[in-house]
Write an enzyme that holds these catalytic residues in place. Structure first.
Site, PDB file in Angstrom:
ATOM      1  N   LYS A  45       0.830  -0.889  -0.345  1.00 14.23           N
ATOM      2  CA  LYS A  45       0.093  -0.193  -0.078  1.00 14.23           C
ATOM      3  C   LYS A  45       0.974   1.419  -0.106  1.00 14.23           C
ATOM      4  CE  LYS A  45      -3.832   2.089   1.863  1.00 14.23           C
ATOM      5  NZ  LYS A  45      -4.575   2.713   0.178  1.00 14.23           N
ATOM      6  N   GLY A  72      -7.843   6.684   1.251  1.00 10.45           N
ATOM      7  CA  GLY A  72      -7.184   8.382   2.202  1.00 10.45           C
ATOM      8  C   GLY A  72      -5.784   7.678   2.153  1.00 10.45           C
ATOM      9  N   LEU A  73      -5.359   7.109   2.150  1.00  7.75           N
ATOM     10  CA  LEU A  73      -3.767   6.602   2.154  1.00  7.75           C
ATOM     11  C   LEU A  73      -3.626   6.089   3.846  1.00  7.75           C
ATOM     12  CD1 LEU A  73      -2.119   8.175  -0.785  1.00  7.75           C
ATOM     13  CD2 LEU A  73      -2.806   6.113  -0.713  1.00  7.75           C
ATOM     14  N   CYS A 130      -3.320   9.590  -6.478  1.00 11.39           N
ATOM     15  CA  CYS A 130      -4.467   9.293  -6.043  1.00 11.39           C
ATOM     16  C   CYS A 130      -5.032   9.834  -5.977  1.00 11.39           C
ATOM     17  CB  CYS A 130      -3.179   8.589  -4.829  1.00 11.39           C
ATOM     18  SG  CYS A 130      -4.992   8.491  -3.130  1.00 11.39           S
ATOM     19  N   THR A 192      -7.474   4.306 -10.280  1.00 12.79           N
ATOM     20  CA  THR A 192      -8.734   4.855  -9.911  1.00 12.79           C
ATOM     21  C   THR A 192      -9.622   6.306 -10.913  1.00 12.79           C
ATOM     22  OG1 THR A 192      -8.696   5.796  -7.931  1.00 12.79           O
ATOM     23  CG2 THR A 192      -9.047   3.490  -8.321  1.00 12.79           C
ATOM     24  N   GLY A 242      -6.307  -2.686 -14.207  1.00  5.95           N
ATOM     25  CA  GLY A 242      -8.066  -1.814 -14.183  1.00  5.95           C
ATOM     26  C   GLY A 242      -9.399  -2.168 -14.724  1.00  5.95           C
ATOM     27  N   GLY A 243      -9.333  -3.209 -13.679  1.00  8.13           N
ATOM     28  CA  GLY A 243     -10.286  -4.259 -14.136  1.00  8.13           C
ATOM     29  C   GLY A 243      -9.998  -5.339 -14.299  1.00  8.13           C
ATOM     30  N   GLY A 264      -6.854  -5.913  -8.185  1.00  9.64           N
ATOM     31  CA  GLY A 264      -6.896  -4.773  -7.628  1.00  9.64           C
ATOM     32  C   GLY A 264      -8.092  -4.597  -7.394  1.00  9.64           C
TER      33      GLY A 264
HETATM   34  C1  LIG Z   1      -9.483   0.485  -2.175  1.00 10.32           C
HETATM   35  C2  LIG Z   1      -8.541   0.892  -2.926  1.00 10.32           C
HETATM   36  C3  LIG Z   1      -7.177   1.542  -2.209  1.00 10.32           C
HETATM   37  C4  LIG Z   1      -6.313   1.548  -3.730  1.00 10.32           C
HETATM   38  N1  LIG Z   1      -5.167   2.598  -3.022  1.00 10.32           N
HETATM   39  C5  LIG Z   1      -3.799   2.502  -3.550  1.00 10.32           C
HETATM   40  C6  LIG Z   1      -3.526   3.025  -2.800  1.00 10.32           C
HETATM   41  O1  LIG Z   1      -2.517   2.891  -1.736  1.00 10.32           O
HETATM   42  N2  LIG Z   1      -2.309   3.554  -3.849  1.00 10.32           N
HETATM   43  C7  LIG Z   1      -2.254   2.892  -5.192  1.00 10.32           C
HETATM   44  O2  LIG Z   1      -1.011   3.369  -6.336  1.00 10.32           O
HETATM   45  N3  LIG Z   1      -3.159   2.931  -5.527  1.00 10.32           N
HETATM   46  C8  LIG Z   1      -4.419   2.238  -5.075  1.00 10.32           C
HETATM   47  N4  LIG Z   1      -5.085   2.035  -5.556  1.00 10.32           N
HETATM   48  C9  LIG Z   1      -5.710   1.931  -6.816  1.00 10.32           C
HETATM   49  C10 LIG Z   1      -5.097   0.215  -7.629  1.00 10.32           C
HETATM   50  O3  LIG Z   1      -3.443  -0.241  -6.681  1.00 10.32           O
HETATM   51  C11 LIG Z   1      -5.551   0.371  -9.000  1.00 10.32           C
HETATM   52  O4  LIG Z   1      -4.794   0.970  -9.257  1.00 10.32           O
HETATM   53  C12 LIG Z   1      -7.278   0.272  -9.235  1.00 10.32           C
HETATM   54  O5  LIG Z   1      -7.944  -0.015  -8.000  1.00 10.32           O
HETATM   55  C13 LIG Z   1      -7.725  -0.262 -10.436  1.00 10.32           C
HETATM   56  O6  LIG Z   1      -7.547  -1.389 -10.854  1.00 10.32           O
HETATM   57  P1  LIG Z   1      -8.786  -2.421 -10.456  1.00 10.32           P
HETATM   58  O7  LIG Z   1     -10.049  -2.102 -11.238  1.00 10.32           O
HETATM   59  O8  LIG Z   1      -7.856  -4.378 -10.668  1.00 10.32           O
HETATM   60  O9  LIG Z   1      -8.618  -2.434  -8.667  1.00 10.32           O
HETATM   61  C14 LIG Z   1      -6.575   1.835  -4.530  1.00 10.32           C
HETATM   62  C15 LIG Z   1      -7.818   0.778  -4.538  1.00 10.32           C
HETATM   63  C16 LIG Z   1      -8.803   0.607  -3.807  1.00 10.32           C
HETATM   64  C17 LIG Z   1      -9.781  -0.232  -5.060  1.00 10.32           C
END
Ligand SMILES: Cc1cc2nc3c(=O)[nH]c(=O)nc-3n(C[C@H](O)[C@H](O)[C@H](O)COP(=O)(O)O)c2cc1C
Ligand SMILES: Cc1cc2nc3c(=O)[nH]c(=O)nc-3n(C[C@H](O)[C@H](O)[C@H](O)COP(=O)(O)OP(=O)(O)OC[C@H]3O[C@@H](n4cnc5c(N)ncnc54)[C@H](O)[C@@H]3O)c2cc1C
Ligand SMILES: Cc1cc2nc3c(=O)[nH]c(=O)nc-3n(C[C@H](O)[C@H](O)[C@H](O)COP(=O)(O)OP(=O)(O)OC[C@H]3O[C@@H](n4cnc5c(N)ncnc54)[C@H](O)[C@@H]3O)c2cc1C
Ligand SMILES: Cc1cc2nc3c(=O)[nH]c(=O)nc-3n(C[C@H](O)[C@H](O)[C@H](O)COP(=O)(O)O)c2cc1C
Ligand code: FES
Ligand code: FES
Lengths: 297, 266, 297, 266
Positions: A45, A72-73, A130, A192, A242-243, A264
Site C-alpha cells: 500500500k 485516503g492512504l 491517488c 482509479t 483496471g478491472g 486490484g
Molecule cells: C480500496 C482501494 C485502495 C487503493 N489504494 C491505492 C494506493 O494506496 N496506492 C495506489 O497507487 N493505488 C491504490 N488503488 C488503486 C489500485 O492499485 C488500482 O490502480 C485500481 O484499483 C485499478 O485496478 P482494479 O480495477 O483492478 O482495482 C486502490 C484501489 C482500491 C480499490
C-alpha cells in the site's frame, strides 16, 4: 519468468497497490497465504512520510460492476512501515515493490532515498495519482511536473522507479513520455478514476471523503485504451491494471502492450483471484501466441 | 480466532427457509474449518448471476455472521434489505454460494456471567454463541414485530423478548430488558456479567452507554460496509479510542470500552 | 417547467446527442412516439458540415454495465440535415437542440450561423468532445482552445450555445469556466470516456475505429463527480448525463448541480426510458425537497 | 412492416423447451400486434437478473427474429452462444421477458416461386415465413449435425436437409441444395424463384454469390451487433452499394442485389 525493470518475476501478475494487505491476509488465512501466494511480485500500500489515519468513513460505495473508494492512504508512515511492516513483507515468497507518495519534493526525496536503501525492496512505485488525497492528482496529470519529480528522485536510488499514472488526465501517454525522458524505469496504470455517489437517503455525498476513485470491471475498457496508448508512446515496461478479473482480461492488457498486469478490486471478490488469473493466463498463453510481445501496437 | 482456508470456495445450498421476516440459509462447507468462533463472519456471493439486479448491483460479496456451525454445515440468518441480500434470499436448492471465511475476530472466551443481547438480525451471531455457552445462557432479544421475533425460536431455553410494537414479549426496546436484568442482578452480586451484543447501530450505542454507566464489560459485534473482509481494502474502518480500525480484521467484535461514543458504525 | 438557457421545457429530461434518432424511432413506433414523446427537449445527433459515413463496423462492444461505441458521427451533412431531417424534427412536440461539430473554425462558423438561423431550432450544442473522430477531443480538453472557439461563435447566433465537455480531460471544470467566460450559455457533460476492447478470438481491436467511447451505468459515478465539480465552477446551467438509468440517478445529477439531465444508453434498453425516468423523478421530487436547487455545492 | 408499440413491455414466458441443440421460447404478448412480418425481430431481455453472468454481461437487450406468431404468442428459437442467450435459455416458466418489437423490415411480399434457405439458427425467421406462404413452400435447411437439425421438425411438409457431418440428410452445405434446386428448376422454367435466406455470414455470402450468378432475386436476413434495435445508436451498420445502412431499421432483410460482395456482416 518475466523481467520487470531488471527484476525477475516468476510470472506477470502483481497486485494493485492498496488492494492487498499481505500482513492482514496472513492473519486471516495463515501461512497458506504464503504457500499459495497469489502474486508474482507484491506491491505495498502507498506509504507517506508521516503516518495517516486516512479519510473518515464511509469509504466504500458499490457501483454497477465496480467500486468507489475513498480510503485516503492510511498508513503507518515511513518509520512505522520500516519498523513494523517491512520485516513481515520480506517474508513473502516474491519480490517486493514499495509504493510511496510525498506531499512535497522533500518528502518524496526522503521516502525514495530511505526505502531505496532497504535490501528487502526490489522496486519502488511512485504514486503520483491517488484521487483521494490533495496532492497526487495534480502532479500526475502534468508531464512537466512528473518529469521534474522523477528527475530529482532518479539519482537517489539504484532501485527501479515505476511511475503510477493517473487516468484522470487529458493525455496519459504524454505524462508517460515525460516520465520516461526523466529516467523512470517503468510506468503503471490505471489508478482509479475520480467518482462520486450520493447517499440515497440524505442526498449528501456518501463518502466521508466526498469523492473517491472508481475501480473494477466498470473501468476495464477505459484502462485498456490507456494502457494501449501509453505502451505505444514509451519503450518502458508497462504494468497494466483496471478491472482485470480473468486471464482473458489479463491477456488483453498484455496484448495491448503491458509487460505485467496487476489485480486490484477482483481480489476483494476472491482473495486468491491473482493466482486464478495467473493460471488462466498460462492456459491461454499455451493456446495463443506469446502475449508479452505487445501485439497491438 | 479460526483461520480461513485461503481463497473463496463453492458451498452448495442445502436449505433456504423463511423464518418470519428473515431467511435462513444452510450451506454445506465440508472443506471449511469445523470450529469458526462465534462473531466471526463469512463473505458470501452466489455462484451464478451475482449482480445485475436493481441498479446493476450486487458486485462485491456481502458479509454475514454465521449463525450456527454444525457437522460441516453453516447457517446464515439474513434480512433482505438490498440487492445482495435479495439475491441470496432467493437462492434455490442446488445452487452454489461462493464463500470465504471464517473471517475476523469473534467474541472473547467468556469471563463471568454471559448476557447475550441481540437486536433484529443481530441475533444471528448470538445463536452460535449460545450453542457454545450452553442452553441456559441468558438471551435478551429485541425485534420490530412478531414476524421478526420468530427468529427467537431458534434459541434454546426461553430468550426474553421485546418488540417495538408490543406484538410479542415486552413492548420495549431490548436495552430496557438489559437495564432490568442489570438492575435485578447488579454487577456487584455474584458473578460479574459480560454483555455480548449485536444489533443496529443505535442499539449498540445504547448498550455501550449502559455498559459503561454500570461498569459492565461488553463485547459488541459491529457492522460496516465491507468490500473484501480480509483487511485488503481498508474500507471498513470504525473509529476507536486508538483511531480507525478495520472491522474485518480487528473486529467485527470490539470491546465496548475501546469505542468512542457514537462510533459504532455508519 | 424548467428553464434551460431561456428555453422553457416541460421537464428536465433530454436525450444525449447521438443516442436517439427520433425519425427512425417514428418509423419503428409510429406516431405513438410523438404522443408519448420521452424527452422534454430533443437533441439531434451531431451534424458536421460535410456528410459522413461514420466508422467501419463493428461499432459496438458491450462492457460490464456499459457499452463502447465507435460510431464516428455518421450524418447527412449540414445541407442534408436541413433538407431532410429538420422538417421532420420540427414535428416533435418539444423544443429542438441541434448538436454540431466542425473540423476547423470555418466549418464551425458555418454550422452555427446556418443552424442558428433556423426557426425550428431552439438551442445548439457544440460537440467539442467526441472521442471517435480526430478533432473533437483535443479542442474540448483545452480551456484556451474551447474559449477561442466559443468566442468566435458567440456573435454568429442569438440562440443559446451549450458546450458539450469531454470527460477525457484533466480538469473539466477549467474547460467549463473557459466556456462560460467566452460566452457559452450552458455546458453538458459527460460525453463518452475513451475505451477499447479486443476481439476475443483474433486479439485485434474489436472496433472498426480501434478505440471508442464508454457509456452506461459503468461510468455513472465518474459522470456524477464531473457534473458536481463543473456545477460548482460555473454559474451556467449544466446538463448532466452519463449512465442515468432511473429517476434516482437523475435526481442525484440534479442534486449535484445539474439543471437538466440527459438519457443516452438507457434508451437502448428501453425506447421509452426517458419518460419512465421523468416520471420516477417527478414521484421523487414530490417526496424530496426541490432537486433543482443543486443541493450539493 | 408492422409497427411496434412504443417502449418495452413485459411478456410472461409460457414455454421454454429444448429442440435439439436449440431452445424454443414461447412468450405471451397480448399487447403486441398480431401480425409481425416474417423477418422482423424483437429485442429481448429478462426482467430479473439480466446481466452479471460471466464477465458481468449481458447488459443490453439481444435481437431475435420471431419464429412464429400465433394467438398473441411469440415463438423464438435461440442458440446459446454467449451470456445473453445463455440467460434466456435458462428462463423459467413464470418469469417475464422485456420485449420491444416487432422491429425492422422483414421479407418482401413474395413475387414468384419462393425458395426458403436457412442455415442453423437462421431457420427461425423462415418458419413464420413458411407459416405465411403455406405448407407446400419449398424449404432447404443446413445444420451442423443431427442435434441441430431437429429444428427442421418445426417446419411443415418435408424440408430438405443438409448437415455438415452427414448425420441427417445430405452430407453437404445447404448452398449445395440450393444449387441443385436451381439446376433442377432453372429460373427460366416456369415461375421465377425468389430466394429467402437467413444464416451465418459465410452461408449468406455464398447464397448472395449464387443468386447473383444465376440472376435470381434473393432476400437475405442479415445479423449484426445491435444495441438498440430501433435506429437510435447507429451501431448495427452493414455496407451496401449505397454505403452503410442500419440493419435494424433498413433491414434486417436486405435485397442481395444491394449488397457488396463480402458485406453480409461481421
Ligand atoms: C480500496 C482501494 C485502495 C487503493 N489504494 C491505492 C494506493 O494506496 N496506492 C495506489 O497507487 N493505488 C491504490 N488503488 C488503486 C489500485 O492499485 C488500482 O490502480 C485500481 O484499483 C485499478 O485496478 P482494479 O480495477 O483492478 O482495482 C486502490 C484501489 C482500491 C480499490
Ligand atoms: C461482520 C458483518 C456481519 C454481518 N452479519 C449479517 C447477518 O448475519 N445477517 C444479515 O442479514 N446481515 C448481516 N450483515 C449485514 C449485511 O452484510 C448487509 O445487510 C448486506 O451487505 C447488505 O447488502 P445488500 O446488497 O442487500 O444491500 P446494500 O444496498 O448493499 O446495503 C444496504 C445499505 O447499505 C448502504 N450502502 C452501502 N453501499 C451502498 C451502495 N453502493 N448503494 C446503495 N446502498 C449502499 C445503504 O445504506 C443501504 O441501505 C453483516 C455485516 C457485517 C459487516
Ligand atoms: C436481426 C437479428 C435477428 C436475430 N435472430 C436470432 C434468432 O432468431 N435466434 C438466435 O439464436 N439468434 C438470433 N440473432 C443473434 C442473437 O442476437 C445473438 O446470438 C445474441 O445477441 C448473442 O448474445 P450473447 O450475449 O449470447 O452473446 P455475445 O457474447 O453478446 O455475442 C456473441 C458473439 O458476438 C460478438 N460480440 C459482440 N460484442 C461482444 C462483447 N462485448 N463481448 C464478447 N463478444 C461480443 C462475439 O463475436 C461473440 O462471439 C439475431 C440477431 C439479429 C441482429
Ligand atoms: C452510440 C452512441 C452515440 C453517440 N453519439 C454522440 C454524438 O453524436 N454526439 C454527442 O455529443 N454525443 C454522442 N454520444 C454521447 C452521449 O450523448 C452521452 O454523452 C454519453 O453516451 C453518456 O450518456 P449515457 O451513459 O447515458 O449514454 C453518443 C453515445 C453513444 C452511446
Ligand atoms: S472489508 Fe476490506 S479491509 Fe475490511
Ligand atoms: S441497433 Fe441501434 S441503430 Fe441499429
Amino acid at each position: 519468468m518475466v523481467d520487470l525493470c531488471g527484476v525477475q518475476l516468476r510470472g506477470p501478475v502483481l497486485n494493485g497497490s492498496g488492494t492487498y494487505d499481505a500482513i492482514a491476509a496472513r492473519r486471516a488465512f495463515g501461512d497458506e497465504l504464503l504457500e499459495r501466494f497469489p502474486f508474482d511480485c507484491f506491491v505495498s500500500k502507498t506509504i507517506t512520510l508521516a503516518p495517516r489515519q486516512g479519510n473518515p468513513p464511509p469509504r466504500l460505495w458499490e457501483t454497477p460492476a465496480g467500486l468507489i473508494n475513498s480510503i485516503g492512504l492510511p498508513n503507518k508512515g515511513l518509520a512505522g512501515f520500516l519498523a513494523e511492516d517491512l520485516p513481515k513483507l520480506a517474508e513473502l515468497p516474491v519480490p517486493l515493490c514499495v509504493s510511496v507518495m510525498g506531499f512535497d519534493h522533500d518528502e518524496l526525496n526522503e521516502l525514495v532515498a530511505t526505502v531505496g536503501a532497504c535490501d528487502e525492496v526490489a522496486l519502488m512505485e511512485l504514486n503520483f495519482s491517488c484521487p483521494n488525497v490533495e496532492t497526487g492528482l495534480i502532479m500526475g496529470a502534468d508531464p512537466a511536473e512528473t518529469a521534474a519529480a522523477v528527475e530529482a528522485l532518479r539519482p537517489l536510488t539504484q532501485k527501479p522507479l515505476i511511475v503510477k499514472l493517473t487516468p484522470n488526465a487529458t493525455e496519459p501517454a504524454a505524462v508517460a513520455r515525460a516520465a520516461e525522458a526523466a529516467g523512470a524505469d517503468g510506468v503503471s496504470l490505471i489508478n482509479t478514476l475520480k467518482g462520486m455517489a450520493l447517499d440515497p437517503k440524505t442526498h449528501e455525498p456518501w463518502l466521508g471523503g466526498t469523492t473517491g476513485g472508481v475501480s473494477g470491471p466498470a473501468v476495464r475498457a477505459i484502462a485498456l485504451e490507456q494502457v494501449h496508448s501509453v505502451s505505444k508512446a514509451v519503450q518502458l515496461p508497462v504494468i497494466g491494471m483496471g478491472g482485470i478479473a480473468s486471464g482473458r482480461d489479463a491477456a488483453d492488457f498484455l496484448t495491448a502492450g503491458a509487460t505485467c498486469v496487476a489485480v486490484g478490486t477482483e481480489s476483494f471478490r476472491d482473495p486468491a483471484a491473482g493466482a486464478r488469473i495467473g493460471a488462466e493466463l498460462r492456459a491461454l498463453s499455451r493456446k495463443e501466441r506469446e502475449f508479452s510481445s505487445g501485439a497491438v501496437r | 480466532m479460526t483461520l480461513a482456508p485461503f481463497g473463496r470456495r463453492l458451498a452448495p445450498l442445502v436449505e433456504n427457509r423463511r423464518i418470519g421476516a428473515y431467511q435462513l440459509l444452510i450451506v454445506d462447507d465440508p472443506d471449511g474449518p469445523r470450529d469458526p468462533q462465534p462473531g466471526q463472519f463469512y463473505m458470501l456471493a452466489t455462484e451464478e448471476r451475482w449482480g445485475a439486479g436493481e441498479g446493476e448491483r450486487p458486485y462485491l460479496p456481502r458479509a454475514f455472521s454465521f449463525a450456527r456451525a454444525r457437522e460441516g454445515r453453516l447457517w446464515f440468518l439474513l434480512e433482505d434489505i438490498g440487492p445482495g441480500t435479495h439475491r441470496l434470499a432467493q437462492v434455490g436448492e442446488g445452487e452454489n454460494l461462493w464463500i470465504t471465511g471464517p473471517l475476523g475476530i469473534g467474541f472473547d472466551e467468556p469471563a463471568g456471567r454471559p448476557l447475550l443481547v441481540g437486536g433484529g438480525i443481530g441475533a444471528a451471531p448470538l445463536l452460535c454463541l449460545q450453542d457454545q455457552l450452553g442452553p441456559e445462557t441468558k438471551v435478551l432479544l429485541g425485534f420490530r414485530s412478531a414476524d421478526h421475533a420468530e427468529a427467537a425460536n431458534l434459541f434454546a431455553g426461553e430468550p426474553q423478548i421485546a418488540t417495538d410494537d408490543g406484538s410479542v414479549g415486552k413492548h420495549a426496546l431490548v436495552t430496557e430488558l438489559l437495564r432490568e436484568e442489570l438492575d435485578l442482578r447488579p454487577p456487584t452480586s455474584g458473578l460479574r456479567p459480560t454483555v455480548y451484543s449485536c444489533g443496529p447501530p443505535p442499539m449498540l450505542e445504547a448498550v455501550r452507554a449502559l455498559a459503561s454507566e454500570r461498569g459492565v464489560a461488553a463485547q459488541l459485534a459491529l457492522e460496516s460496509g465491507m468490500a473484501c473482509g480480509f483487511g485488503a481494502c481498508f474500507g471498513c474502518v470504525v473509529p476507536t479510542k486508538d483511531g480507525y480500525v478495520r472491522l474485518c480484521v480487528d473486529g467485527p467484535v470490539l470491546d465496548a470500552a475501546d469505542l468512542v461514543p457514537g462510533g459504532v458504525g455508519h
